[in-house]
Design a protein around this motif. Structure first.
Motif, PDB file in Angstrom:
ATOM      1  N   UNK A 135      43.817  -0.326 -27.368  1.00 11.98           N
ATOM      2  CA  UNK A 135      44.634   0.701 -28.002  1.00 11.98           C
ATOM      3  C   UNK A 135      44.459   0.711 -29.505  1.00 11.98           C
ATOM      4  N   UNK A 136      45.368   1.405 -30.189  1.00 17.21           N
ATOM      5  CA  UNK A 136      45.242   1.622 -31.629  1.00 17.21           C
ATOM      6  C   UNK A 136      45.046   0.334 -32.412  1.00 17.21           C
ATOM      7  N   UNK A 137      45.910  -0.641 -32.214  1.00 12.89           N
ATOM      8  CA  UNK A 137      45.871  -1.840 -33.053  1.00 12.89           C
ATOM      9  C   UNK A 137      44.884  -2.888 -32.559  1.00 12.89           C
ATOM     10  N   UNK A 138      44.517  -2.852 -31.296  1.00 14.31           N
ATOM     11  CA  UNK A 138      43.423  -3.710 -30.838  1.00 14.31           C
ATOM     12  C   UNK A 138      42.108  -3.204 -31.408  1.00 14.31           C
TER      13      UNK A 138
ATOM     14  N   UNK B 280      60.450   4.057 -31.963  1.00 15.11           N
ATOM     15  CA  UNK B 280      59.000   4.185 -31.749  1.00 15.11           C
ATOM     16  C   UNK B 280      58.712   3.794 -30.307  1.00 15.11           C
ATOM     17  N   UNK B 281      58.279   4.750 -29.518  1.00 15.07           N
ATOM     18  CA  UNK B 281      58.097   4.471 -28.102  1.00 15.07           C
ATOM     19  C   UNK B 281      57.258   5.561 -27.456  1.00 15.07           C
ATOM     20  N   UNK B 282      56.756   5.225 -26.266  1.00 15.64           N
ATOM     21  CA  UNK B 282      56.134   6.229 -25.428  1.00 15.64           C
ATOM     22  C   UNK B 282      57.199   6.891 -24.578  1.00 15.64           C
TER      23      UNK B 282
ATOM     24  N   UNK C 143      46.803   8.455 -31.708  1.00 11.77           N
ATOM     25  CA  UNK C 143      47.277   9.246 -32.852  1.00 11.77           C
ATOM     26  C   UNK C 143      48.802   9.259 -32.898  1.00 11.77           C
ATOM     27  N   UNK C 144      49.431   9.355 -31.736  1.00 12.44           N
ATOM     28  CA  UNK C 144      50.893   9.313 -31.697  1.00 12.44           C
ATOM     29  C   UNK C 144      51.403   7.930 -32.133  1.00 12.44           C
ATOM     30  N   UNK C 145      50.695   6.886 -31.720  1.00  9.39           N
ATOM     31  CA  UNK C 145      51.080   5.540 -32.135  1.00  9.39           C
ATOM     32  C   UNK C 145      50.919   5.367 -33.644  1.00  9.39           C
TER      33      UNK C 145
END
Length: 566
Positions: free
Chosen positions: A162-165, A408-410, A450-452
């Protein structure tokens, strides 16, 4: 016949008594055999004779005592065979404290006292009290001013996750390329079936800014020259790929990867997440800091909407001087399913979780021999906090109903039911979907990374950040906030094992509940400033590799204006 006189008369002698009759020889023989066991009449019973004979044999042959355990066991078995075991004792099973989800009962018990509590001001104005005894820290990441020597070749990496990985992969790739004096090709973001985001590097980060920031430290290009690719049929899959073990040392890259790079001039590393050890020499750590805190800036569309939402949250928090709390809530369906925890959704929840596990991780949770113990998972602090539990925790820590919360969540699992109590406790709660219009989010909505990134920006600038579950998102925010706020993360990281026990007691009083949570909040404050230890992530603990003491940083480049590097 004269009578016998007992009294002697003078001058006469006393006659002697008559002799006893002789005993029969038969009687003498019986005494010698029976000895002292003879009874009156000289006869012994049969039982006595047998007892004497058995005792004599035992005393003469002591080895027979070795068979005593066997004789005992045989006797017990004979007894058990004749005993009745029809009545079986009933053993009542009691669940271990903290192993069940009892938070709804706790909320019902505490709600009245919680709402009527006016004993303190909002915690957001007084939460961070603990100064670091060594003084404040400041960013001190310097760029190189010297020209780069001739490149040893090109390194192409695939950043998965994901984004931060993916962010980890990018920072590590910059460090490896700089250490090997190689040219880094813009990392390729690998599409994953879970995140389902086809975004490329330039969709999430400002590519031109990235290249320009690193120009004196690492060469970065968007593609490999065609004349080199012709050797591999212009096909990247023909380029030698290194399958590097996780957490490999930088010496491995020097000893194994560099010779192949010098020979081939182009190498590929896939996958690349977590392929570099956190312990590395200062030159490598500096490049990591430079990439993470300065070179990686979100793309203009993400940065624009992110900063806009920060301003809107500050406007909603005017009563608290523009300060708001951000909460990273992980209660999406896939997270609940992966945790294997049980909540209060009944049969429907069970069916939903089984289906979600099969969709995302086919067969992983149904392998033969795998045992899932939801109670043990909860006791170990591994269950994601529910929205209700987050609300209870924050109210117990002193945050009032007037506190502005950014969530902040899905997509929250069963949101209509699970979010209701959190909204009752914090009516001034917002998400990116409530702060922005549908038109503003249209170009981001189908892209999870992008949402994250939008959530990341709003959380980065909050007065308080609350993490409820592990993962790369809170780990990167923890370090980035330390980098921006003088070394203090300004983050609440609750002890979820203690929370499990606390939420398991529906009969606890509000004062006791609040006292324990205030202690937990104070612990987060005291742990706000921490130095990196061996094997700690430099992305969570930037001190001292990316930061310096305020007094020492005065003569070095002040990087405090780099908050836009998010």
């Amino acid at each position: 016949m004269q009578p016998y006189n007992r009294l002697p008369s003078s001058g006469h002698t006393t006659p002697s008594s008559p002799k006893s009759p002789l005993r029969s020889p038969r009687h003498r023989q019986g005494r010698s055999k029976a000895g002292k066991f003879s009874t009156g009449g000289g006869r012994s019973s049969l039982a006595q004779r047998l007892s004497w004979m058995l005792l004599s044999v035992l005393l003469r042959r002591q080895g027979i005592f070795l068979f005593a355990p066997l004789i005992y066991i045989s006797g017990m078995l004979l007894y058990m065979g004749t005993a009745s075991f029809d009545v079986v004792p009933v053993i009542k099973h009691r669940d271990a404290p903290g192993s069940l989800y009892r938070s709804p009962q706790l909320y019902a018990n505490l709600k009245h006292d919680m709402d009527s509590d006016n004993s303190s001001t909002d915690a957001i104005s007084t939460i961070w009290k603990t100064p670091y005894r060594g003084g404040e820290w400041r960013p001190c990441v310097n760029r190189s001013l010297e020209d780069l020597p001739e490149s040893n070749g090109y390194i192409y990496v695939e950043a998965n996750g994901g984004l931060n990985q993916q962010r980890t992969s990018v920072c590590n790739a910059v460090a490896v390329a700089g250490y090997l004096n190689a040219t880094l090709v813009i990392p390729n973001f690998h599409y994953h079936s879970i995140w389902k985001d086809p975004s490329k590097f330039r969709d999430i980060y400002d590519e031109e800014y990235f290249v320009d920031t690193l120009k004196n430290d690492v060469r970065v290009v968007d593609k490999i020259p065609e004349y080199l690719m012709e050797r591999f049929g212009s096909n990247m899959t023909n380029v030698h790929n290194f399958r590097i073990k996780a957490w490999s040392s930088i010496q491995y890259y020097r000893d194994v990867v560099l010779p192949k790079l010098l020979e081939e001039k182009v190498i590929r590393i896939s996958p690349f997440a977590n392929r570099l050890s956190f312990d590395a020499p200062p030159v490598v750590q500096r490049l990591r800091c430079l990439a993470n805190y300065k070179a990686l800036r979100f793309s203009t569309p993400i940065l624009t909407i992110g900063e806009s939402l920060v301003e809107r949250m500050r406007a909603h928090s005017a009563i608290n001087g523009g300060k708001y709390v951000s909460v990273h809530l992980r209660f999406e369906e896939d997270m609940v399913a992966f945790s294997c925890c049980v909540f209060d959704g009944g049969k429907q929840e069970t069916q939903d979780m089984i289906a979600a596990r099969e969709r995302g991780w086919k067969g992983k949770f149904t392998k033969p021999g795998r045992v899932i113990r939801p109670g043990a998972i909860r006791l170990n602090g591994k269950c994601p906090l529910t929205p209700l539990e987050v609300g209870l925790m924050l109210r117990g820590m002193g945050f009032t109903k007037n506190t502005s919360i950014f969530l902040a969540s899905g997509l929250i699992y069963n949101a209509e039911k699970t979010m209701a109590p959190l909204l009752q406790m914090f009516p001034n709660l917002h998400t990116k979907e409530t702060l922005a219009s549908e038109e503003e989010l249209a170009s981001f909505k189908n892209y999870s990374s992008r949402m994250a990134a939008i959530d990341y920006t709003v959380c980065l600038h909050s007065e308080v950040f609350v993490t409820t579950q592990g993962g790369n998102f809170p780990h990167f925010l923890l370090g980035h906030r330390r980098y921006l706020y003088g070394g203090h993360s300004k983050t609440i990281k609750p002890d979820k094992r203690k929370l499990a026990l606390l939420f398991d007691n529906p009969n606890i009083g509000w004062r006791s509940f609040k006292r324990q949570l205030l202690t937990m909040r104070s612990h987060s404050d005291s742990k706000g400033i921490e130095l990196k230890r061996p094997n700690d992530s430099i992305y969570s603990f930037p001190c001292p590799d990316c930061m310096c003491r305020a007094s020492r940083a005065a003569n070095r480049t002040d990087d405090s204006k780099s908050s836009s590097a998010a």
